[in-house]
Design a protein around this motif. Structure first.
Motif, PDB file in Angstrom:
ATOM      1  N   ASP A  63       0.827  -1.213   0.000  1.00  0.00           N
ATOM      2  CA  ASP A  63       0.000   0.000   0.000  1.00  0.00           C
ATOM      3  C   ASP A  63       0.861   1.263   0.000  1.00  0.00           C
ATOM      4  O   ASP A  63       0.582   2.212  -0.738  1.00  0.00           O
ATOM      5  CB  ASP A  63      -0.926   0.005   1.233  1.00  0.00           C
ATOM      6  CG  ASP A  63      -2.138  -0.898   1.021  1.00  0.00           C
ATOM      7  OD1 ASP A  63      -2.608  -0.982  -0.128  1.00  0.00           O
ATOM      8  OD2 ASP A  63      -2.600  -1.521   1.986  1.00  0.00           O
ATOM      9  N   ASN A  64       1.916   1.265   0.841  1.00  0.00           N
ATOM     10  CA  ASN A  64       2.757   2.462   0.935  1.00  0.00           C
ATOM     11  C   ASN A  64       3.500   2.749  -0.370  1.00  0.00           C
ATOM     12  O   ASN A  64       3.544   3.891  -0.834  1.00  0.00           O
ATOM     13  CB  ASN A  64       3.780   2.313   2.065  1.00  0.00           C
ATOM     14  CG  ASN A  64       3.112   2.214   3.418  1.00  0.00           C
ATOM     15  OD1 ASN A  64       1.886   2.367   3.507  1.00  0.00           O
ATOM     16  ND2 ASN A  64       3.877   1.951   4.452  1.00  0.00           N
ATOM     17  N   ARG A  66       2.661   1.883  -3.310  1.00  0.00           N
ATOM     18  CA  ARG A  66       1.722   2.294  -4.359  1.00  0.00           C
ATOM     19  C   ARG A  66       1.241   3.745  -4.164  1.00  0.00           C
ATOM     20  O   ARG A  66       0.652   4.334  -5.069  1.00  0.00           O
ATOM     21  CB  ARG A  66       0.535   1.320  -4.418  1.00  0.00           C
ATOM     22  CG  ARG A  66       0.865   0.052  -5.186  1.00  0.00           C
ATOM     23  CD  ARG A  66      -0.275  -0.920  -5.160  1.00  0.00           C
ATOM     24  NE  ARG A  66      -0.061  -2.080  -6.002  1.00  0.00           N
ATOM     25  CZ  ARG A  66      -0.254  -2.123  -7.322  1.00  0.00           C
ATOM     26  NH1 ARG A  66      -0.669  -1.043  -7.951  1.00  0.00           N
ATOM     27  NH2 ARG A  66      -0.038  -3.227  -8.005  1.00  0.00           N
ATOM     28  N   HIS A  67       1.484   4.328  -2.988  1.00  0.00           N
ATOM     29  CA  HIS A  67       1.167   5.747  -2.775  1.00  0.00           C
ATOM     30  C   HIS A  67       2.247   6.644  -3.365  1.00  0.00           C
ATOM     31  O   HIS A  67       2.001   7.802  -3.667  1.00  0.00           O
ATOM     32  CB  HIS A  67       1.051   6.053  -1.270  1.00  0.00           C
ATOM     33  CG  HIS A  67      -0.329   5.832  -0.742  1.00  0.00           C
ATOM     34  ND1 HIS A  67      -0.642   4.806   0.094  1.00  0.00           N
ATOM     35  CD2 HIS A  67      -1.480   6.514  -0.968  1.00  0.00           C
ATOM     36  CE1 HIS A  67      -1.937   4.855   0.378  1.00  0.00           C
ATOM     37  NE2 HIS A  67      -2.468   5.872  -0.254  1.00  0.00           N
ATOM     38  N   GLY A  68       3.467   6.115  -3.497  1.00  0.00           N
ATOM     39  CA  GLY A  68       4.579   6.951  -3.946  1.00  0.00           C
ATOM     40  C   GLY A  68       5.251   6.404  -5.188  1.00  0.00           C
ATOM     41  O   GLY A  68       4.755   6.604  -6.312  1.00  0.00           O
ATOM     42  N   ASN A  70       5.286   3.748  -6.879  1.00  0.00           N
ATOM     43  CA  ASN A  70       4.526   3.047  -7.918  1.00  0.00           C
ATOM     44  C   ASN A  70       3.094   3.561  -8.070  1.00  0.00           C
ATOM     45  O   ASN A  70       2.187   2.808  -8.426  1.00  0.00           O
ATOM     46  CB  ASN A  70       4.517   1.530  -7.617  1.00  0.00           C
ATOM     47  CG  ASN A  70       5.892   0.929  -7.837  1.00  0.00           C
ATOM     48  OD1 ASN A  70       6.793   1.588  -8.345  1.00  0.00           O
ATOM     49  ND2 ASN A  70       6.063  -0.317  -7.448  1.00  0.00           N
ATOM     50  N   GLN A  71       2.909   4.878  -7.829  1.00  0.00           N
ATOM     51  CA  GLN A  71       1.549   5.425  -7.903  1.00  0.00           C
ATOM     52  C   GLN A  71       1.002   5.431  -9.336  1.00  0.00           C
ATOM     53  O   GLN A  71      -0.200   5.602  -9.533  1.00  0.00           O
ATOM     54  CB  GLN A  71       1.479   6.830  -7.286  1.00  0.00           C
ATOM     55  CG  GLN A  71       2.344   7.840  -7.965  1.00  0.00           C
ATOM     56  CD  GLN A  71       2.254   9.217  -7.317  1.00  0.00           C
ATOM     57  OE1 GLN A  71       2.370  10.199  -8.004  1.00  0.00           O
ATOM     58  NE2 GLN A  71       2.043   9.303  -6.016  1.00  0.00           N
ATOM     59  N   ASP A  72       1.878   5.215 -10.299  1.00  0.00           N
ATOM     60  CA  ASP A  72       1.428   5.193 -11.697  1.00  0.00           C
ATOM     61  C   ASP A  72       0.912   3.806 -12.111  1.00  0.00           C
ATOM     62  O   ASP A  72       0.463   3.629 -13.238  1.00  0.00           O
ATOM     63  CB  ASP A  72       2.584   5.598 -12.631  1.00  0.00           C
ATOM     64  CG  ASP A  72       3.822   4.723 -12.455  1.00  0.00           C
ATOM     65  OD1 ASP A  72       4.121   4.329 -11.297  1.00  0.00           O
ATOM     66  OD2 ASP A  72       4.483   4.412 -13.458  1.00  0.00           O
ATOM     67  N   ASN A  83       5.310  -3.516 -10.991  1.00  0.00           N
ATOM     68  CA  ASN A  83       5.318  -3.226  -9.551  1.00  0.00           C
ATOM     69  C   ASN A  83       6.381  -4.108  -8.875  1.00  0.00           C
ATOM     70  O   ASN A  83       7.272  -3.623  -8.173  1.00  0.00           O
ATOM     71  CB  ASN A  83       3.916  -3.532  -8.999  1.00  0.00           C
ATOM     72  CG  ASN A  83       3.727  -3.189  -7.541  1.00  0.00           C
ATOM     73  OD1 ASN A  83       4.271  -2.208  -7.059  1.00  0.00           O
ATOM     74  ND2 ASN A  83       2.952  -3.991  -6.822  1.00  0.00           N
ATOM     75  N   LYS A 143      -9.641  -4.212   5.239  1.00  0.00           N
ATOM     76  CA  LYS A 143      -9.875  -2.919   4.567  1.00  0.00           C
ATOM     77  C   LYS A 143     -11.225  -2.858   3.863  1.00  0.00           C
ATOM     78  O   LYS A 143     -11.493  -1.897   3.129  1.00  0.00           O
ATOM     79  CB  LYS A 143      -8.756  -2.664   3.553  1.00  0.00           C
ATOM     80  CG  LYS A 143      -7.369  -2.623   4.181  1.00  0.00           C
ATOM     81  CD  LYS A 143      -6.300  -2.622   3.109  1.00  0.00           C
ATOM     82  CE  LYS A 143      -4.969  -3.068   3.686  1.00  0.00           C
ATOM     83  NZ  LYS A 143      -4.096  -3.649   2.663  1.00  0.00           N
TER      84      LYS A 143
END
Ligand code: PPS
Ligand code: ADP
Length: 200
Positions: A63-64, A66-68, A70-72, A83, A143
């Motif tokens: 999750d973390n 993918r916030h930075g 690998n946000q694309d 990823n 979640k």
């Protein structure tokens, strides 16, 4: 492919020297498993235990990242592959820095995980399969994502309408519906000790 004019630079401090200073080896603990299987929870408990014993550890969490970094990227097979490829390269840098790096990504495709395994030395990659029946993960649903996936609000959700390929020969299997978080941590620490990774 056009020629890239780039040259590899050796560093003035070597991996071996960093490991000697830390008093232990460095490696990748590659957690894989369904969403809600317990990858993140167990990785966190493990890195806390190692920290309290004076060991250098760090977590790269799905999750973390993918916030930075690998946000694309989304959740198509191609994006999941990219990823995992990027995380593999980052994890390799952590190994070079002398760190025990725990990665917590679903990483559903065997081929993608195997590519990461090949990035580092043989004794530097341990696949940790957090095995947990889908029904249990779905019941935990920390979640609320399984509920959304079942309602069709999220598509290509692993275990529902996207595949998860089980590891063939993982170094560690944790059955998180049968063992406690503490037992899981003990199991990993025991393997690290057996493989002489917690010593210089
Ligand atoms: N479609 C779909 N499938 C699976 N998971 C999804 C999806 N959409 C969002 N999420 C949330 O993203 C987390 C998984 O990201 P990862 O980077 O670990 O996935 S992967 O390795 O690239 O497959 C995963 O987190 P974890 O529960 O920590 O595994 C979910 O919270
Ligand atoms: N034995 C166990 N090991 C790991 N997690 C467990 C266990 N028993 C219950 N849980 C719970 O299951 C959930 C797992 O969530 P999480 O660690 O985010 O999974 P993942 O990172 O695989 O998506 C947490 O709410 C955790 O407290």
């Amino acid at each position: 492919m056009t020629e890239k004019h780039i040259v590899w630079h050796e560093q003035s401090v070597e991996k071996k020297e960093r490991q000697e200073k830390n008093g232990h080896k460095s490696c990748i603990l590659w957690f894989t498993g369904l969403s809600g299987s317990g990858k993140s929870t167990i990785a966190n408990a493990l890195i806390r235990r190692l920290f309290e014993e004076g060991k250098q550890g760090y977590i790269l969490d799905g999750d973390n990242i993918r916030h930075g970094l690998n946000q694309d990227l989304g959740f198509s097979p191609e994006d999941r592959k990219e990823n995992i490829r990027r995380i593999g390269e980052v994890a390799k840098l952590f190994v070079d820095s002398g760190t025990i790096v725990a990665t917590a990504f679903i990483s559903p495709y065997r081929k993608d995980r195997d590519l990461v395994r090949q990035l580092v030395d043989k004794d530097e990659f341990l696949e940790v399969y957090v095995k947990c029946p889908l029904e249990v993960c779905e019941e935990r649903d920390p979640k609320g994502l399984y509920e959304k996936a079942r309602k069709g609000e999220i598509s290509s959700f692993t275990g529902i309408d996207a595949p998860y390929e089980e590891p063939v020969q993982p170094e560690i299997v944790i059955e998180s519906d049968k063992v406690s978080i503490e037992e899981a941590v003990n199991q990993i620490v025991t393997t690290l000790e057996e493989k002489q990774l917690l010593r210089r």
